[in-house]
Motif scaffolding. Structure first.
Motif, short mmCIF file in Angstrom:
data_model
loop_
_atom_site.label_atom_id
_atom_site.label_comp_id
_atom_site.label_asym_id
_atom_site.label_seq_id
_atom_site.Cartn_x
_atom_site.Cartn_y
_atom_site.Cartn_z
N LEU A 26 8.00 20.92 -0.20
CA LEU A 26 8.86 20.81 0.98
C LEU A 26 10.31 20.99 0.56
O LEU A 26 10.78 20.35 -0.38
N TYR A 27 11.02 21.89 1.26
CA TYR A 27 12.43 22.08 0.96
C TYR A 27 13.18 22.44 2.23
O TYR A 27 12.58 22.64 3.29
N ASN A 28 14.50 22.49 2.12
CA ASN A 28 15.39 22.66 3.27
C ASN A 28 14.98 21.67 4.37
O ASN A 28 14.78 20.50 4.09
N CYS A 88 17.73 19.25 -1.65
CA CYS A 88 17.65 19.21 -0.18
C CYS A 88 17.76 17.77 0.32
O CYS A 88 18.46 17.49 1.30
N LEU A 89 17.07 16.85 -0.35
CA LEU A 89 17.15 15.44 0.03
C LEU A 89 18.60 14.96 -0.07
O LEU A 89 19.10 14.26 0.81
N ASN A 90 19.26 15.36 -1.14
CA ASN A 90 20.64 14.98 -1.36
C ASN A 90 21.56 15.58 -0.29
O ASN A 90 22.42 14.90 0.28
N PHE A 91 21.35 16.86 0.02
CA PHE A 91 22.19 17.57 0.99
C PHE A 91 22.11 16.90 2.37
O PHE A 91 23.13 16.75 3.05
N TYR A 92 20.91 16.50 2.76
CA TYR A 92 20.72 15.89 4.08
C TYR A 92 20.90 14.36 4.07
O TYR A 92 20.69 13.71 5.08
N ILE A 141 2.45 16.14 -3.61
CA ILE A 141 3.47 16.37 -2.58
C ILE A 141 4.84 16.26 -3.24
O ILE A 141 5.19 15.21 -3.80
N LEU A 142 5.58 17.35 -3.20
CA LEU A 142 6.87 17.41 -3.89
C LEU A 142 7.97 17.88 -2.94
O LEU A 142 7.82 18.89 -2.25
N THR A 143 9.07 17.14 -2.91
CA THR A 143 10.20 17.48 -2.05
C THR A 143 11.41 17.84 -2.91
O THR A 143 11.70 17.17 -3.91
N CYS A 144 12.10 18.88 -2.51
CA CYS A 144 13.29 19.36 -3.23
C CYS A 144 14.39 18.29 -3.27
O CYS A 144 14.84 17.82 -2.22
N GLY A 145 14.80 17.90 -4.47
CA GLY A 145 15.82 16.87 -4.64
C GLY A 145 17.18 17.30 -4.11
O GLY A 145 17.91 16.51 -3.51
N GLY A 196 6.80 12.93 -4.56
CA GLY A 196 7.86 12.86 -5.56
C GLY A 196 8.97 13.85 -5.30
O GLY A 196 8.90 14.66 -4.37
N VAL A 197 9.99 13.78 -6.14
CA VAL A 197 11.16 14.66 -6.03
C VAL A 197 11.00 15.78 -7.06
O VAL A 197 10.53 15.54 -8.18
N THR A 198 11.38 16.99 -6.68
CA THR A 198 11.26 18.10 -7.62
C THR A 198 12.52 18.95 -7.58
O THR A 198 13.49 18.65 -6.87
#
Length: 201
Positions: free
Chosen positions: A133-135, A167-171, A161-165, A181-183
């Motif tokens: 998952l990203y953006n 992107c998490l930071n940006f939002y 399940i991996l989410t773009c770190g 987890g974060v990737t």
């Protein structure tokens, strides 16, 4: 008879609950476990065979099964390894979610479609190996996401399940991640290039 409702529980929970119920009998009696899939039935009957228990399994309705154990005097247990779950049902498919909605057009419809897509993944016989998952897709793994429970169910079945770190930071979502987890982009690229199939809803 001790009755245990393990419907909705992911492997190995039905087996764990069954063992606990059998232990609570202190030697003799019956235990009935309700589960909602055939894999759980197979895992429970396998456990019964290992323990030398008399057992029976019955399909009660669509997605509802009963497994019964009859426990006599305590049977010495063989040394067991950790309970083996069902064979890995994941494929080499990577699902990529880059938005909080599916397709183009009406936003409300797009969100409804994506929620239905993620739920539909949980119902497949063959699960993806990884969900990236990203953006805008980063919102889906965070607190308040309408598909958090479905993603947690997939994770419980072994789906990574991996989410773009970034992107998490940006939002501003870094502290709100609730599943997986974060990737980073290197790993995202590596996972996509190594996949047999990449699915982007």
């Amino acid at each position: 008879m001790v009755k245990v409702d393990a419907r909705g529980d992911a492997c190995p929970l039905p087996v764990v609950k069954a063992k606990k119920a059998i232990a609570e009998l202190n030697g003799a009696g019956e235990v009935e476990i309700l589960v909602d899939n055939e894999i759980a039935v197979q895992n429970l009957t396998k456990m019964a065979q290992q323990k030398g228990l008399v057992y029976s399994a019955e399909k009660l309705a669509e997605r509802e099964y009963s497994v019964r154990f009859t426990v006599g005097k305590a049977v010495p247990e063989r040394e067991e390894k950790t309970e083996a779950c069902a064979p890995d049902t994941r494929t080499d498919t990577v699902v990529v979610i880059a938005s909080d909605q599916m397709g183009e057009g009406a936003e409300e419809l797009g969100k409804t479609l994506l929620k239905a897509f993620v739920f539909s993944l949980t119902q497949q016989d063959k699960l993806p190996k990884t969900i990236l998952l990203y953006n805008g897709g980063a919102y889906l793994t965070c607190e308040g996401s309408p598909m958090l429970e479905d993603l947690k169910a997939l994770e419980a079945e072994g789906v990574e399940i991996l989410t773009c770190g970034t992107c998490l930071n940006f939002y501003g979502l870094t502290e709100k991640l609730a599943v997986g987890g974060v990737t980073n982009m290197y790993v995202i690229a590596e996972k996509m290039l190594g996949a047999g199939n990449v699915v982007k809803p």
